[in-house]
Design an enzyme around this catalytic site. Sequence first.
Site, PDB file in Angstrom:
ATOM      1  N   ASN A  43       0.850  -1.180   0.000  1.00  0.00           N
ATOM      2  CA  ASN A  43       0.000   0.000   0.000  1.00  0.00           C
ATOM      3  C   ASN A  43       0.893   1.239   0.000  1.00  0.00           C
ATOM      4  OD1 ASN A  43       0.528  -0.924   2.708  1.00  0.00           O
ATOM      5  ND2 ASN A  43      -1.123   0.345   3.509  1.00  0.00           N
ATOM      6  N   ILE A  44       0.440   2.234  -0.755  1.00  0.00           N
ATOM      7  CA  ILE A  44       1.194   3.476  -0.936  1.00  0.00           C
ATOM      8  C   ILE A  44       0.243   4.616  -0.602  1.00  0.00           C
ATOM      9  CG2 ILE A  44       2.485   4.910  -2.556  1.00  0.00           C
ATOM     10  CD1 ILE A  44       2.890   2.240  -4.201  1.00  0.00           C
ATOM     11  N   GLU A  45       0.489   5.263   0.527  1.00  0.00           N
ATOM     12  CA  GLU A  45      -0.420   6.310   1.004  1.00  0.00           C
ATOM     13  C   GLU A  45      -0.091   7.678   0.432  1.00  0.00           C
ATOM     14  OE1 GLU A  45      -1.635   4.433   5.317  1.00  0.00           O
ATOM     15  OE2 GLU A  45      -0.305   6.167   5.287  1.00  0.00           O
ATOM     16  N   CYS A  54      -3.984   0.578  -2.542  1.00  0.00           N
ATOM     17  CA  CYS A  54      -3.821  -0.609  -1.708  1.00  0.00           C
ATOM     18  C   CYS A  54      -2.806  -1.579  -2.313  1.00  0.00           C
ATOM     19  CB  CYS A  54      -5.155  -1.319  -1.553  1.00  0.00           C
ATOM     20  SG  CYS A  54      -6.416  -0.328  -0.737  1.00  0.00           S
ATOM     21  N   GLU A  56      -3.046  -4.795  -2.817  1.00  0.00           N
ATOM     22  CA  GLU A  56      -3.636  -5.726  -3.774  1.00  0.00           C
ATOM     23  C   GLU A  56      -3.748  -5.086  -5.148  1.00  0.00           C
ATOM     24  OE1 GLU A  56      -4.605  -4.730  -0.760  1.00  0.00           O
ATOM     25  OE2 GLU A  56      -6.205  -6.032  -0.008  1.00  0.00           O
ATOM     26  N   CYS A  87     -10.147  -4.454   1.251  1.00  0.00           N
ATOM     27  CA  CYS A  87     -11.222  -3.470   1.169  1.00  0.00           C
ATOM     28  C   CYS A  87     -12.141  -3.788  -0.014  1.00  0.00           C
ATOM     29  CB  CYS A  87     -10.650  -2.056   1.041  1.00  0.00           C
ATOM     30  SG  CYS A  87      -9.992  -1.652  -0.594  1.00  0.00           S
TER      31      CYS A  87
END
Length: 130
Positions: A43-45, A54, A56, A87
């Site tokens: 995941n890369i915010e 996310c 996935e 999610c």
Amino acid sequence: MAAKKEWIELAQAQLDKAYVPYSHFPVGAVLVTEDEKLYTGINIENVSYSLTNCAERTAFFKAVSEGEMKFKHLVIAGRTDEPISPCGACRQVMAEFCDPEMPVTLVNDRDRVLETTVRKLLPYAFTEIE
């Protein structure tokens, strides 16, 4: 079975690569193609949360951008008490690119495992309009 153990370990190894300066909630993924190629994701915010991607979806988008369209397994790992749950957006991406019966392995960082399928994760997925 040995391959799945390696996939789980690889997904767990991705946790340290996740870019999560805001939530501090790392997720790692390994997407396996039918011919055994592995695509990892983290995941890369972003400070604007809606721009976060996310793990996935990162794995799927990497694979699809390389021309891969046939998948046989997905492993998702998180630092959670129970095996991590994807999610809704990720579930819909799985439904777009995978057979509904494709296995999905959900794990935490302490080797708790839950085996499921794309269909079980999203039983009423949006599908192609005919």
